[in-house]
Enzyme design. Structure first.
Site, PDB file in Angstrom:
ATOM      1  CG  HIS A  77       8.373 -68.751  53.718  1.00 48.42           C
ATOM      2  ND1 HIS A  77       9.113 -69.118  55.016  1.00 48.42           N
ATOM      3  CD2 HIS A  77       9.629 -69.073  52.961  1.00 48.42           C
ATOM      4  CE1 HIS A  77       9.587 -70.354  54.774  1.00 48.42           C
ATOM      5  NE2 HIS A  77      10.420 -69.979  53.948  1.00 48.42           N
ATOM      6  CG  HIS A 238      12.002 -73.985  51.433  1.00 46.46           C
ATOM      7  ND1 HIS A 238      10.527 -73.750  52.556  1.00 46.46           N
ATOM      8  CD2 HIS A 238      12.609 -73.275  52.128  1.00 46.46           C
ATOM      9  CE1 HIS A 238      10.798 -72.700  52.636  1.00 46.46           C
ATOM     10  NE2 HIS A 238      12.106 -72.719  53.460  1.00 46.46           N
ATOM     11  CG  ASP A 242      13.761 -69.443  51.125  1.00 52.44           C
ATOM     12  OD1 ASP A 242      12.403 -69.248  51.652  1.00 52.44           O
ATOM     13  OD2 ASP A 242      15.043 -70.359  51.657  1.00 52.44           O
ATOM     14  CG  HIS A 265      17.423 -65.365  52.201  1.00 52.73           C
ATOM     15  ND1 HIS A 265      15.743 -65.097  51.602  1.00 52.73           N
ATOM     16  CD2 HIS A 265      17.503 -66.407  53.494  1.00 52.73           C
ATOM     17  CE1 HIS A 265      15.358 -66.521  51.923  1.00 52.73           C
ATOM     18  NE2 HIS A 265      16.197 -67.007  53.619  1.00 52.73           N
TER      19      HIS A 265
END
Length: 280
Positions: A77, A238, A242, A265
């Site tokens: 973030h 969001h 990321d 991720h």
């Protein structure tokens, strides 16, 4: 394109999502060409960890740089805020193992960056001119990430959850001639989210020790536990946050259309690693 750094230092204190440890982060201006890098000021000799793909050590529900006791977790973030606001060079001092989650978004970082402003630096960012020439696709079951040739730098993301309040969402966002304004309004405010039925399992696994209804949206079968949302499609926005943070570990954004669907991720970092290999 000129490089930029902060005009003044900024700082925030808060609890890390997974560790539950309170840390203080101070971000200072840095020399042209130095990039974005972390300094563990709580450790002997204050080890430095560059915000680079090569030092990613784990990607379980967050991205960690560096290994062992000297690493820094949940960097995505903050790095998205710096990259999205055009901060190429920054010294990020932290007195603990994890970046504060704050409100679960990048909004507080972005607000602080906007308040102090940026300073242009003499060095030109030559890497920013790298273009994706051939499509890159990475699959994992029904999830994928991709980078395809494009005339602009664009991020598009899709998610699909059985929970009706989330369902299937897609969103696309591009860097514009005023990327700081666009990022600050469209991406930075989107908060991290979790699923009600997974919380107990994650806590027993030693994760989300710092998670709360104040720093994460929680969704259950009957809807959102802690509304209201900032956007109707806040979850997928969001995910773009990321993705921007993870790909910022390249040090620049190649001209390409970055696509992701139900990704993680781990897939984000695999894409960054593939791009890095091609650029070299």
């Amino acid at each position: 394109m000129k490089q930029h750094t902060l005009a003044e230092a900024i700082a925030h204190t808060g609890v890390g999502l997974h560790s539950g440890v309170s840390t203080h982060v101070r971000i200072l201006p840095a020399d042209a060409g130095s990039g974005r890098y972390f300094v563990r000021v709580d450790l002997p000799d204050s080890p430095t960890i560059p915000a680079q793909v090569a030092v990613v050590s784990q990607t379980v529900l967050s991205t960690q740089l560096g290994g062992g006791e000297t690493g820094v977790r949940t960097v995505e973030h903050l790095l998205a805020a710096l990259a999205g606001m055009g901060v190429d060079n920054a010294r990020i001092e932290i007195d603990g193992p994890e970046i504060p989650l704050l409100d679960g978004s990048a909004q507080e970082w972005v607000t602080s960056i906007a308040e102090v402003g940026l300073v242009a630096q003499a060095v030109t960012n030559n890497l920013a001119s790298f273009d994706i020439q051939e499509p890159i696709w990475i699959h994992q079951d029904d999830a994928f990430v991709a980078a395809i040739p494009a005339s602009e730098t664009r991020f598009s993301y899709g998610i699909d959850f059985d929970l009706p309040a989330i369902g299937n969402q897609w969103y696309s966002w591009s860097l514009t001639t005023e990327p700081d304004t666009s990022f600050a309004q469209e991406i930075a405010p989107a908060r991290t989210f979790g699923l009600l039925h997974q919380i107990e399992y994650l806590q027993k696994s030693g994760l989300i020790k710092g998670g709360s209804l104040d720093n994460a949206l929680i969704c259950g079968p009957d809807g959102w536990v802690n509304p209201p949302l900032r956007f109707a499609n806040e979850p997928v926005r969001h995910k773009i946050l990321d993705l921007v943070g993870d790909l910022s570990l390249l040090g620049y954004f190649p001209r390409a259309h970055f696509l992701a669907y139900k990704a993680s991720h781990n897939l984000h970092i695999q894409l960054a690693q593939r791009i890095l290999a091609l650029s070299n």
